[in-house]
Design a protein around this motif. Structure first.
Motif, PDB file in Angstrom:
ATOM      1  N   GLY A 191       0.824  -1.185  -0.071  1.00  8.35           N
ATOM      2  CA  GLY A 191       0.126   0.166   0.056  1.00  8.35           C
ATOM      3  C   GLY A 191       0.704   1.157  -0.130  1.00  8.35           C
ATOM      4  O   GLY A 191       2.080   1.130  -0.247  1.00  8.35           O
ATOM      5  N   GLY A 192       0.276   2.300   0.134  1.00  5.33           N
ATOM      6  CA  GLY A 192       0.953   3.520   0.416  1.00  5.33           C
ATOM      7  C   GLY A 192       0.039   4.992   0.311  1.00  5.33           C
ATOM      8  O   GLY A 192      -0.989   4.750   0.825  1.00  5.33           O
ATOM      9  N   ILE A 193       0.567   5.899  -0.211  1.00  2.00           N
ATOM     10  CA  ILE A 193      -0.193   7.329  -0.499  1.00  2.00           C
ATOM     11  C   ILE A 193      -1.027   6.950  -1.689  1.00  2.00           C
ATOM     12  O   ILE A 193      -0.473   6.578  -2.797  1.00  2.00           O
ATOM     13  N   GLY A 194      -2.101   7.721  -1.752  1.00  7.10           N
ATOM     14  CA  GLY A 194      -2.880   7.905  -3.098  1.00  7.10           C
ATOM     15  C   GLY A 194      -3.623   9.365  -3.049  1.00  7.10           C
ATOM     16  O   GLY A 194      -3.822   9.743  -1.916  1.00  7.10           O
ATOM     17  N   PHE A 195      -3.928   9.397  -4.293  1.00  5.67           N
ATOM     18  CA  PHE A 195      -4.452  10.834  -4.500  1.00  5.67           C
ATOM     19  C   PHE A 195      -5.454  10.722  -5.777  1.00  5.67           C
ATOM     20  O   PHE A 195      -5.512   9.867  -6.573  1.00  5.67           O
ATOM     21  N   GLU A 196      -6.716  11.688  -5.607  1.00  2.25           N
ATOM     22  CA  GLU A 196      -7.411  11.669  -6.640  1.00  2.25           C
ATOM     23  C   GLU A 196      -6.716  12.648  -7.700  1.00  2.25           C
ATOM     24  O   GLU A 196      -5.807  13.303  -7.458  1.00  2.25           O
ATOM     25  N   SER A 197      -6.832  12.433  -9.017  1.00  2.00           N
ATOM     26  CA  SER A 197      -5.893  12.989 -10.193  1.00  2.00           C
ATOM     27  C   SER A 197      -5.788  14.492 -10.043  1.00  2.00           C
ATOM     28  O   SER A 197      -4.828  14.853 -10.453  1.00  2.00           O
ATOM     29  N   ASP A 198      -6.665  15.087  -9.327  1.00  5.64           N
ATOM     30  CA  ASP A 198      -6.584  16.671  -9.308  1.00  5.64           C
ATOM     31  C   ASP A 198      -6.017  17.242  -8.080  1.00  5.64           C
ATOM     32  O   ASP A 198      -6.230  18.465  -7.713  1.00  5.64           O
ATOM     33  N   ASN A 199      -5.655  16.219  -7.198  1.00  6.01           N
ATOM     34  CA  ASN A 199      -5.162  16.503  -5.923  1.00  6.01           C
ATOM     35  C   ASN A 199      -4.019  15.993  -5.513  1.00  6.01           C
ATOM     36  O   ASN A 199      -3.766  15.448  -4.257  1.00  6.01           O
ATOM     37  N   ALA A 200      -2.888  15.816  -6.448  1.00  2.23           N
ATOM     38  CA  ALA A 200      -1.644  15.090  -6.316  1.00  2.23           C
ATOM     39  C   ALA A 200      -0.803  16.119  -5.333  1.00  2.23           C
ATOM     40  O   ALA A 200      -0.955  17.291  -5.540  1.00  2.23           O
ATOM     41  N   ALA A 201       0.047  15.305  -4.581  1.00  2.00           N
ATOM     42  CA  ALA A 201       1.117  16.292  -3.883  1.00  2.00           C
ATOM     43  C   ALA A 201       2.063  16.969  -4.744  1.00  2.00           C
ATOM     44  O   ALA A 201       2.430  16.342  -5.738  1.00  2.00           O
ATOM     45  N   SER A 202       2.081  18.163  -4.273  1.00  2.00           N
ATOM     46  CA  SER A 202       3.161  19.007  -5.206  1.00  2.00           C
ATOM     47  C   SER A 202       4.611  18.795  -4.640  1.00  2.00           C
ATOM     48  O   SER A 202       4.842  18.358  -3.497  1.00  2.00           O
ATOM     49  N   ASP A 203       5.614  19.239  -5.590  1.00  2.00           N
ATOM     50  CA  ASP A 203       6.943  18.935  -4.933  1.00  2.00           C
ATOM     51  C   ASP A 203       7.307  19.928  -3.717  1.00  2.00           C
ATOM     52  O   ASP A 203       7.984  19.464  -2.818  1.00  2.00           O
TER      53      ASP A 203
END
Length: 368
Positions: free
Chosen positions: A54-66
């Motif tokens: 497993g791990g971290i997940g995002f909806e496509s419009d809410n991904a983590a920024s650099d």
């Protein structure tokens, strides 16, 4: 390999919500023995440690920024020679889940996930449970009452096995489980064993015993034509099932060469989906895979904690937490619940009813 039938089951019977969303899911794994097998002394690894992917997940419009990732890594304050962040860096020698949550870098990770409202997703497998359920699934009688009866039979059988674990594992070794050559002997041993232990008026164990009697001279279909003493030959199926659960997602895994070879040799095919997006990367080059390593590390400690206690003890332990501990537990719980709100498929398990009751108890506990 065509996974259309599996996907259709997940989408209909599995009740997974938001299955067609375009997520971005990063993965790492922990407690991965590559193969789970019997030896002359027992299992090749601790049978009570769950495989977790497993791990971290995002909806496509809410991904983590650099910038978000930079913020987290800077707060860890690691030594300059660290080429990547590993769970050992935030564990800081914690020996159990309660002490782990007190560690400053674990607190930093949980606060970051909470503040940014990022999700976590995870699949876990109780290797020992997964190993023995084929005994029950091989009996057509176990399905007469539907999936509910089948799961309850597995749960009661597994609970009894754990009470008499040494004896049962020695029996598995003796018969080269799961490649049974003498079904009559194997079934007879189990039937006699259940009869001799004190099962009281346990309906499910007696139903199991009576059903097994029918297999003294029949084959247990899932326990033949297997490799001697190899319970789980590899874990590629669990990777594939997660990919198929969210066919429109981008799945990014940490390198696992044997799994990669198997998936490449048997490409995932799904009717109606021309492209299945998954890839394996070097964690040194992908910081979100590194964060996934941290997440599955925390989950490993959490599941080890739940596995180590019964539900009565769990209640007493949670009731006895300090106010500060309750705050930390609550934050972790909120992240788990938020993730399930995004999709119920962000939690996938192969485990007993007893363990799932403890998970539910934790998720529903009123910490504050």
């Amino acid at each position: 390999m065509d996974y259309s039938q599996i996907y259709n089951f997940i989408a209909s019977e599995g009740g997974v919500t938001n299955i067609d969303k375009k997520y971005i899911l990063y993965y790492d794994e922990t407690n991965n023995p590559r193969t789970f097998r019997l030896t002359d002394a027992g299992f090749n690894v601790n049978e009570h440690e769950f495989f977790i992917l497993g791990g971290i997940g995002f909806e496509s419009d809410n991904a983590a920024s650099d910038d978000d990732i930079d913020e987290l890594f800077s707060k860890f304050q690691l030594q300059g020679n660290a080429t990547e962040v590993k769970f050992k860096h935030i564990r800081q020698n914690a020996q159990d889940f309660l002490s782990l949550l007190s560690k400053s870098r674990v607190t930093t990770l949980i606060d970051w996930l909470l503040e940014k409202q990022y999700s976590i997703h995870y699949s876990y497998v109780d290797n020992f449970y997964y190993t023995i359920v084929d005994i029950v699934d091989s009996m057509e009688e176990s399905w007469f009452g539907g999936p509910g009866l089948n799961r309850e039979l597995k749960d009661r059988f597994y609970s009894l096995i754990k009470e008499y674990q040494d004896w049962f594992i020695s029996l598995l070794i003796e018969v080269d489980y799961p490649n049974i050559k003498n079904h009559k002997k194997f079934v007879g041993e189990i039937v006699d064993w259940i009869w001799t232990v004190n099962i009281g008026d346990d309906f499910h164990l007696e139903y199991l015993r009576q059903s097994l009697k029918n297999y003294r001279n029949r084959q247990l279909v899932f326990l033949e034509d297997n490799e001697d003493k190899v319970a789980i030959s590899d874990y590629s199926t669990f990777y594939a099932n997660l990919i198929v659960t969210f066919p429109k997602a981008n799945h990014i895994f940490d390198h696992e060469l044997y799994v990669e070879e198997l998936l490449n040799a048997n490409p995932i095919e799904l009717s109606g989906h021309k492209v299945i997006n998954y890839k394996f990367v070097d964690s040194k080059d992908e910081r979100l895979v590194q964060i996934s390593d941290l997440i599955v590390g925390v989950l490993r400690y959490w599941m080890a904690f739940l596995e180590s206690v019964n539900i009565q003890d769990l209640s007493e332990i949670l009731n006895g937490l300090s106010e500060l501990q309750k705050v930390k537990m609550k934050k972790f719980q909120v992240i788990l619940l938020h993730s399930l709100d995004i999709s119920t498929g962000f939690k996938h398990s192969v485990s007993s009813n007893e363990f799932e009751l403890k998970v539910s108890f934790f998720l529903e506990y009123d910490f504050l």
